[in-house]
Design a protein around this motif. Structure first.
Motif, short mmCIF file in Angstrom:
data_model
loop_
_atom_site.label_atom_id
_atom_site.label_comp_id
_atom_site.label_asym_id
_atom_site.label_seq_id
_atom_site.Cartn_x
_atom_site.Cartn_y
_atom_site.Cartn_z
N TYR A 1 1.15 -1.30 -0.11
CA TYR A 1 -0.22 -0.03 0.34
C TYR A 1 1.34 1.12 -0.47
O TYR A 1 0.42 2.50 -1.26
CB TYR A 1 -1.11 0.29 1.38
CG TYR A 1 -2.15 1.15 1.12
CD1 TYR A 1 -2.48 0.92 0.71
CD2 TYR A 1 -1.87 2.22 2.05
CE1 TYR A 1 -4.09 2.03 0.24
CE2 TYR A 1 -2.79 3.56 2.13
CZ TYR A 1 -3.32 3.08 1.38
OH TYR A 1 -4.61 4.05 1.04
N ASN A 2 1.65 0.79 0.54
CA ASN A 2 2.93 2.73 0.93
C ASN A 2 3.64 2.47 -0.58
O ASN A 2 3.49 3.67 -1.05
CB ASN A 2 3.48 2.43 1.77
CG ASN A 2 3.12 2.52 3.42
OD1 ASN A 2 2.38 3.09 3.73
ND2 ASN A 2 4.11 2.05 4.47
N ARG A 3 3.78 1.80 -1.39
CA ARG A 3 4.87 1.83 -2.01
C ARG A 3 3.38 2.44 -3.37
O ARG A 3 4.25 3.09 -3.98
CB ARG A 3 4.89 0.54 -2.82
CG ARG A 3 5.14 0.63 -4.20
CD ARG A 3 5.99 -1.22 -4.92
NE ARG A 3 6.90 -1.81 -4.12
CZ ARG A 3 6.61 -3.03 -3.17
NH1 ARG A 3 5.50 -2.95 -3.41
NH2 ARG A 3 7.20 -3.92 -2.42
N LYS A 4 2.30 1.77 -3.34
CA LYS A 4 0.86 2.40 -4.52
C LYS A 4 1.17 4.34 -3.96
O LYS A 4 0.90 5.06 -4.87
CB LYS A 4 -0.06 1.83 -3.96
CG LYS A 4 -0.98 2.70 -5.15
CD LYS A 4 -2.58 1.62 -4.48
CE LYS A 4 -2.61 0.37 -4.59
NZ LYS A 4 -4.10 -0.78 -4.57
N LEU A 5 1.25 4.70 -2.41
CA LEU A 5 1.16 5.91 -2.12
C LEU A 5 2.52 6.41 -2.44
O LEU A 5 1.96 7.78 -3.14
CB LEU A 5 0.67 5.91 -1.00
CG LEU A 5 -0.61 5.65 -0.13
CD1 LEU A 5 -0.37 5.41 1.83
CD2 LEU A 5 -1.56 5.89 -0.53
N THR B 1 2.77 6.62 -6.94
CA THR B 1 1.12 7.82 -6.92
C THR B 1 1.73 9.62 -6.78
O THR B 1 1.18 10.57 -7.57
CB THR B 1 -0.37 7.89 -6.44
OG1 THR B 1 -0.68 6.30 -6.33
CG2 THR B 1 -1.75 8.49 -7.02
N LEU B 2 2.71 9.47 -5.75
CA LEU B 2 3.15 11.11 -5.62
C LEU B 2 4.05 11.48 -6.34
O LEU B 2 4.63 12.18 -6.52
CB LEU B 2 3.37 10.87 -3.56
CG LEU B 2 3.80 12.22 -3.33
CD1 LEU B 2 2.94 13.86 -3.83
CD2 LEU B 2 4.05 12.27 -1.78
N ARG B 3 4.85 10.92 -6.71
CA ARG B 3 6.02 10.71 -7.31
C ARG B 3 5.28 11.26 -9.14
O ARG B 3 5.85 11.94 -9.29
CB ARG B 3 7.20 9.56 -7.50
CG ARG B 3 8.19 9.85 -6.20
CD ARG B 3 8.87 8.82 -6.30
NE ARG B 3 10.00 8.71 -5.33
CZ ARG B 3 10.14 7.95 -4.13
NH1 ARG B 3 8.79 6.86 -4.84
NH2 ARG B 3 10.53 8.14 -3.15
N THR B 4 4.71 10.37 -9.51
CA THR B 4 3.81 10.72 -10.56
C THR B 4 2.84 11.62 -10.74
O THR B 4 3.56 12.57 -11.61
CB THR B 4 3.05 9.52 -10.90
OG1 THR B 4 3.53 8.15 -11.25
CG2 THR B 4 2.28 9.89 -12.62
N GLY B 5 2.32 12.11 -9.77
CA GLY B 5 1.82 13.22 -9.96
C GLY B 5 3.12 14.55 -9.76
O GLY B 5 2.79 15.85 -10.30
N THR C 1 -4.77 7.58 2.56
CA THR C 1 -5.05 7.98 1.33
C THR C 1 -4.85 8.12 -0.20
O THR C 1 -4.45 9.16 -0.42
CB THR C 1 -6.77 8.19 1.04
OG1 THR C 1 -6.98 10.01 1.42
CG2 THR C 1 -7.59 7.82 2.67
N LEU C 2 -5.15 7.58 -0.94
CA LEU C 2 -4.99 7.87 -2.32
C LEU C 2 -5.49 9.48 -2.78
O LEU C 2 -5.65 10.37 -3.33
CB LEU C 2 -5.44 7.29 -4.10
CG LEU C 2 -4.64 5.41 -3.40
CD1 LEU C 2 -5.68 4.71 -4.52
CD2 LEU C 2 -3.24 6.18 -4.15
#
Length: 386
Positions: free
Chosen positions: A292-296, A299-303, A375-376
């Motif tokens: 889950y942390n990897r997904k967060l 998502t943040l780096r992509t943004g 959360t995402l």
């Protein structure tokens, strides 16, 4: 994971976007309530009686932490911080003039200062292994340095405080085993956010704090000590009656477990709080937390990339620590926006990452460190703010 329940049990995340878990995270309610309850008992009956009364509960710390790391309770010692644990591990090694420590350019500031202190006092040599072009540890260079210098210790920070880099501690461990060299791992930023397995790493010492991704109280940490170290009878420089029996006027007999690295006087309410924090993470499962942390973080780096910011994290494997700045290396406007919007963040300064930030040609960076109660939607809100 039941994110709604986790957030309900985390009072501090209801009125803000908290992204400073690499600094000091938000404790679950069970951690706080357990500590308050223990202090209330001490208020009524005094510390000694409550300590003796709660021995079985206190022992859960060693069991839960061993479970967290895939070790044994006898390998675990409580510490007041990761630095406390690190200093005790270093002090158990009999350095003398001409000895050598091999470390990395990404080791934690306090560790680097400790190495330099040893260098000044004992005239040992501190050598830093090269990084590859992708920022990974150059294992070939490490092996060449071992053959040349025959180090007494190899020390690696699993995840630096100033970037999301996950260093190849398992690869280093295999080389240390090959040459039978003591191996110290600082897992201050990795324990609690991803799965840490001391058997796979192959380390002799591993240190961690309670306040960061472990979500425990400040003033807590722990030290893992391998069976090899225990069998070699390594002990911290300053033992007390927690670590040994006084057997003759001028002699003592050390205890057999890692608790020889503890001191008699500790805060048992804090130990109980850390126990509940470790148990909380174990119950959820570090596999789930890591995924889950990897997904967060991704998502943040992509943004951030999409919005045109300079993301500073480098390496094949990146953790839930995201560092960035504007393209002109400016961070003041970002600080202002986050502070006004109740986004909790941290700043990594060059003084804490002297080698890394010199190479990156920056003086400071914004550090965001999401964790599994985030959360995402919160990540998307932060990106939109930027």
């Amino acid at each position: 994971m039941n994110i709604d329940l986790i957030r309900k049990e985390t009072a501090g995340c209801s009125d803000k976007i908290f992204l400073n878990n690499a600094g000091s995270s938000l404790m679950p309610e069970i951690v706080v309530n357990t500590m308050v309850d223990y202090i209330k008992q001490e208020e009524q009956f005094g510390g000694y009686i409550i300590m003796n009364k709660n021995q079985e509960i206190i022992s859960q710390f060693y069991e839960e932490t061993a479970k967290l790391l895939n070790g044994k309770p006898s390998n675990i010692a409580f510490a007041t911080s990761a630095t406390d644990a690190y200093a005790k591990a270093l002090s158990s090694i009999s350095f003398k003039e001409g000895d050598c420590i091999i470390t990395t350019i990404d080791d934690y500031i306090s560790n680097q200062i400790a190495f330099i202190s040893l260098q000044k006092r004992f005239h040992i040599e501190v050598i830093r292994v090269k990084n590859l072009s992708d920022h990974e540890i150059d294992l070939e260079d490490l092996e060449a340095l071992i053959k040349k210098h025959h180090p007494k210790l190899i020390a690696v920070t699993h995840i630096p405080t100033n970037s999301g880099l996950i260093q190849n501690v398992e690869g280093v461990g295999a080389i240390c085993k090959k040459y039978d060299i003591l191996y110290l791992v600082d897992a201050c930023q990795s324990v609690g956010q991803l799965k840490v397995d001391v058997q796979k790493i192959g380390c002799d010492f591993l240190t961690a704090t309670g306040r960061k991704f472990m979500r425990g109280p400040r003033g807590t940490g722990f030290l893992y000590v391998s069976d090899k170290v225990l069998e070699q009878k390594l002990v911290p420089l300053f033992l007390d009656m927690r670590g040994a029996n006084w057997t003759a006027f001028d002699d003592y007999e050390i205890f057999q477990t890692a608790r020889r690295f503890e001191h008699w006087e500790i805060s048992y309410s804090s130990l109980r709080g850390l126990t509940e924090a470790v148990k909380y993470a174990n119950t959820i499962g570090l596999d789930q937390i890591e995924d889950y942390n990897r997904k967060l973080a991704e998502t943040l780096r992509t943004g951030l990339h999409t919005k045109g910011y300079k993301v500073l994290d480098e390496g094949k494997h990146l953790a839930s620590i995201v560092t960035f700045c504007n393209k002109d290396n400016e961070i003041e406007n970002i600080q202002k926006v986050f502070s006004q919007s109740k986004v909790y963040f941290s700043i990594s300064n060059k003084s804490s990452a002297l080698i890394d930030f010199t190479h990156k040609n920056i003086n400071a960076a914004i550090r965001l460190s999401p964790h599994y109660f985030n959360t995402l939607e919160e990540i998307e809100t932060v990106v939109d703010l930027l």
